[in-house]
Design an enzyme around this catalytic site. Sequence first.
Site, PDB file in Angstrom:
ATOM      1  CG  ASP A   6     -95.264  55.303  20.565  1.00 21.14           C
ATOM      2  OD1 ASP A   6     -96.502  55.482  21.684  1.00 21.14           O
ATOM      3  OD2 ASP A   6     -94.982  55.655  20.579  1.00 21.14           O
ATOM      4  CB  SER A   7     -96.058  59.712  22.798  1.00 20.72           C
ATOM      5  OG  SER A   7     -95.442  58.124  23.483  1.00 20.72           O
ATOM      6  CE1 TYR A  38     -98.074  62.670  24.035  1.00 15.73           C
ATOM      7  CE2 TYR A  38    -100.413  61.278  23.714  1.00 15.73           C
ATOM      8  CZ  TYR A  38     -99.563  62.087  23.336  1.00 15.73           C
ATOM      9  OH  TYR A  38    -100.131  62.165  22.489  1.00 15.73           O
ATOM     10  N   GLY A  39     -95.653  60.034  28.863  1.00 21.52           N
ATOM     11  CA  GLY A  39     -95.186  59.327  30.127  1.00 21.52           C
ATOM     12  C   GLY A  39     -94.835  60.232  31.567  1.00 21.52           C
ATOM     13  CB  CYS A  69     -98.956  55.423  23.597  1.00 26.12           C
ATOM     14  SG  CYS A  69     -98.334  56.337  25.133  1.00 26.12           S
ATOM     15  CG  ASN A  70     -98.060  50.154  27.631  1.00 25.38           C
ATOM     16  OD1 ASN A  70     -98.339  49.349  28.034  1.00 25.38           O
ATOM     17  ND2 ASN A  70     -97.158  50.580  26.908  1.00 25.38           N
ATOM     18  CB  THR A  71     -98.381  56.918  28.944  1.00 26.26           C
ATOM     19  OG1 THR A  71     -96.947  56.625  29.020  1.00 26.26           O
ATOM     20  CG2 THR A  71     -98.369  57.390  29.617  1.00 26.26           C
ATOM     21  CD  GLU A 154     -87.593  57.712  21.960  1.00 24.94           C
ATOM     22  OE1 GLU A 154     -86.949  59.572  22.006  1.00 24.94           O
ATOM     23  OE2 GLU A 154     -88.714  58.033  22.026  1.00 24.94           O
ATOM     24  CB  CYS A 186     -92.591  50.958  28.543  1.00 27.55           C
ATOM     25  SG  CYS A 186     -92.134  52.477  27.848  1.00 27.55           S
ATOM     26  CB  THR A 187     -93.996  51.668  22.720  1.00 26.66           C
ATOM     27  OG1 THR A 187     -93.724  53.044  23.520  1.00 26.66           O
ATOM     28  CG2 THR A 187     -95.309  51.809  22.677  1.00 26.66           C
ATOM     29  CG  HIS A 188     -88.943  53.633  23.910  1.00 30.97           C
ATOM     30  ND1 HIS A 188     -90.405  54.249  24.020  1.00 30.97           N
ATOM     31  CD2 HIS A 188     -88.524  55.063  23.597  1.00 30.97           C
ATOM     32  CE1 HIS A 188     -90.230  55.402  23.252  1.00 30.97           C
ATOM     33  NE2 HIS A 188     -89.592  55.743  22.862  1.00 30.97           N
TER      34      HIS A 188
END
Length: 268
Positions: A6-7, A38-39, A69-71, A154, A186-188
């Site tokens: 992941d980023s 990265y987004g 990471c989706n991006t 975050e 998205c991961t978050h």
Amino acid sequence: MIGVFDSGFGGLTILKAFLEDLPDYDYLYLGDSARTPYGNKSLKVVYEYTRQAVEFLFHEGATLIILACNTASAKALRRIQQEWLPLHYPLRRVLGVAIPLAEAAVAASRYGRIGVIGTRATIESRVYEQELHKLEPRLRIYGQACPLLVPLVEEDWVGRPETTMILKKYLRPLKSTKIDTLILGCTHYPFLKKDIARIMGKNCHVLDAPGIVSAKLADYLKRHPEIETKLLRKGRRAFYTTDDPDRFQAFGEKFLGEKISGVQAVSL
Ligand code: DGL
């Protein structure tokens, strides 16, 4: 070993599901915290960073890598699979999160109206639209970039009124399209799932991305014994970050929901 990339920290939401559902395998996690996010980066940069990360994880012994990471899945996966992997590691595999989530969305959707939220890069790449339309060309797909959500998660602002207000602002246009299924691309976003589901209402099914990706990984491993038999099953975990390991540990424990130790700082 299974590599998870992941980023930054977000991919730990995906690793958490792997550890719950497939705990016996050995896992390597790499977070490129020094270069996150990265987004909002270009195709060229996301590809190059992701390729370096993949190379690192292969070098450390991964046989299979999941781009949590989706991006990175949106902007780098296809090129890595088609151009880079056959030349450098033809017997190893790199998978992403977009295809599993697209398949789950098609299976869940009742009226063929699917929404996707993600970083600006993920939404602009139209990767979900492409994958969804490959599966079912008649779907109506609505994307919404939500660039403020990653920093809010975050900063631990989940549940605050300001975050709810921003979520409403992003989700209202999607809600008005009457989507019946929403992909959290998205991961978050799993941290915001409850609030998102409440805002979208009971007629919209909000997909559980980590659970879906983990179930698809289990299925992939069943169907690919040539990869599965090469994976070690001693339950070991190793964590790597490109930034400060202490910070990674503190954030990482929050994201993973369990203690982590021995985080190593690396440069790619
Ligand atoms: N991991 C990224 C994603 O899932 C979010 C954070 C970033 O922008 O790097 O798209």
